[in-house]
Design an enzyme around this catalytic site. Structure first.
Site, short mmCIF file in Angstrom:
data_model
loop_
_atom_site.label_atom_id
_atom_site.label_comp_id
_atom_site.label_asym_id
_atom_site.label_seq_id
_atom_site.Cartn_x
_atom_site.Cartn_y
_atom_site.Cartn_z
N ARG A 93 13.41 31.77 58.67
CA ARG A 93 14.45 32.49 59.41
C ARG A 93 13.94 33.78 60.03
O ARG A 93 14.47 34.24 61.05
CB ARG A 93 15.65 32.75 58.49
CG ARG A 93 16.49 31.51 58.26
CD ARG A 93 17.58 31.77 57.26
NE ARG A 93 17.24 31.37 55.92
CZ ARG A 93 17.82 31.82 54.82
NH1 ARG A 93 18.77 32.72 54.90
NH2 ARG A 93 17.45 31.38 53.63
N GLU A 139 15.81 34.89 45.00
CA GLU A 139 17.12 34.88 44.31
C GLU A 139 17.32 33.51 43.65
O GLU A 139 17.94 33.40 42.61
CB GLU A 139 18.24 35.16 45.33
CG GLU A 139 19.61 35.31 44.71
CD GLU A 139 20.73 35.46 45.74
OE1 GLU A 139 20.47 35.35 46.95
OE2 GLU A 139 21.87 35.67 45.30
O1 LIG Z 1 14.86 39.33 49.45
P1 LIG Z 1 14.55 37.97 48.88
O2 LIG Z 1 15.13 37.76 47.53
O3 LIG Z 1 13.10 37.67 48.94
O4 LIG Z 1 15.31 36.89 49.78
C1 LIG Z 1 15.33 36.94 51.19
C2 LIG Z 1 14.59 35.80 51.80
O5 LIG Z 1 15.22 34.54 51.46
C3 LIG Z 1 15.42 33.78 52.64
O6 LIG Z 1 14.31 32.97 52.94
P2 LIG Z 1 13.97 31.60 52.21
O7 LIG Z 1 12.81 31.82 51.31
O8 LIG Z 1 15.21 31.02 51.62
O9 LIG Z 1 13.38 30.70 53.36
P3 LIG Z 1 13.84 30.17 54.80
O10 LIG Z 1 13.76 31.34 55.74
O11 LIG Z 1 12.80 29.15 55.08
O12 LIG Z 1 15.25 29.61 54.71
C4 LIG Z 1 15.60 34.82 53.71
O13 LIG Z 1 15.35 34.29 55.01
C5 LIG Z 1 14.61 35.89 53.32
O14 LIG Z 1 13.32 35.67 53.85
N1 LIG Z 2 22.53 34.74 49.35
C1 LIG Z 2 21.67 34.37 50.30
N2 LIG Z 2 22.12 33.88 51.48
C2 LIG Z 2 21.25 33.50 52.45
N3 LIG Z 2 19.92 33.60 52.32
C3 LIG Z 2 19.43 34.08 51.17
N4 LIG Z 2 18.16 34.31 50.76
C4 LIG Z 2 18.22 34.81 49.51
N5 LIG Z 2 19.49 34.94 49.09
C5 LIG Z 2 20.27 34.49 50.13
#
Ligand SMILES: O=P(O)(O)OC[C@H]1O[C@H](OP(=O)(O)OP(=O)(O)O)[C@H](O)[C@@H]1O
Ligand SMILES: Nc1ncnc2[nH]cnc12
Length: 178
Positions: free
Chosen positions: A61, A98
């Site tokens: 993302r 998370e």
């Molecule tokens: O602050 P944090 O606890 O590290 O969480 C935030 C991260 O989690 C999500 O990515 P995700 O790893 O779910 O991957 P994606 O972008 O591929 O959906 C979001 O896009 C952040 O990069």
């Molecule tokens: N609650 C949440 N919603 C969307 N993206 C996330 N990445 C980590 N926690 C998330």
């Protein structure tokens, strides 16, 4: 578009990807042209004010917003990727999320020594992802002082985690107790 109007474009999906997680979904925000444009403008202004010479974004993302900001500023974009995706020699770090754990990798040659790099991502939760990206970027020689996000989830402590790494955080909106 006002920040509250942009916030109203984020969809909340309960219990995804695991029970108890309120998933803040940016799909509906980026699907709205004026909302997406206003979000990119907001992030771009913060990155520019921070003196960005390059933008780093985390897969997946973070690529959506980070690449748009880099193009608006006319600076390079550094993809910080999930494991096994980059064809070159990489540096990598494991981190907690998370809802699980993961690993990030980057091309150490994507940064020049002393280059000012601003991190852009959609969401700040625990800060694990952004701290891991900071570690890699600094290992490669970048100066990283600022991270900008569309969404902050303050209850998960990401701002404090990044502060401990000497990173200043800016976020367009926050979700807390809602
Ligand atoms: O602050 P944090 O606890 O590290 O969480 C935030 C991260 O989690 C999500 O990515 P995700 O790893 O779910 O991957 P994606 O972008 O591929 O959906 C979001 O896009 C952040 O990069
Ligand atoms: N609650 C949440 N919603 C969307 N993206 C996330 N990445 C980590 N926690 C998330």
């Amino acid at each position: 578009m006002a920040p509250d109007e942009i916030k109203a474009l984020v969809r909340t999906i309960p219990d995804f990807p695991a029970p108890g997680i309120q998933f803040r979904d940016i799909t509906t925000l980026i699907g709205n042209g004026p909302g997406f444009a206003a979000t990119v403008e907001w992030l771009t202004t913060r990155a520019q004010d921070a003196g960005a010479q390059a933008i780093a974004g985390m897969e997946a993302r973070g690529f959506i917003f980070g690449a748009a900001v880099a193009a608006r500023l006319g600076v390079g974009f550094i993809p910080v990727r999930k494991p096994g995706k980059l064809p070159c020699k990489t540096i990598g770090v494991d981190y907690a999320l998370e809802y699980g754990s993961d690993r990030l990798e980057m091309d150490p040659g994507a940064v020049t020594q002393g280059q000012s790099v601003v991190i852009v991502d959609d969401l700040l939760a625990t800060g694990g992802t952004a701290c891991a990206a900071t570690t890699l970027l600094r290992q490669a020689g970048a100066v990283v002082e600022t991270a900008v996000f569309v969404i902050d989830l303050p209850e998960l402590g990401g701002n404090a985690a990044l502060c401990a790494d000497s990173i200043t955080v800016a976020a367009l909106m926050a979700f807390a107790g809602e």
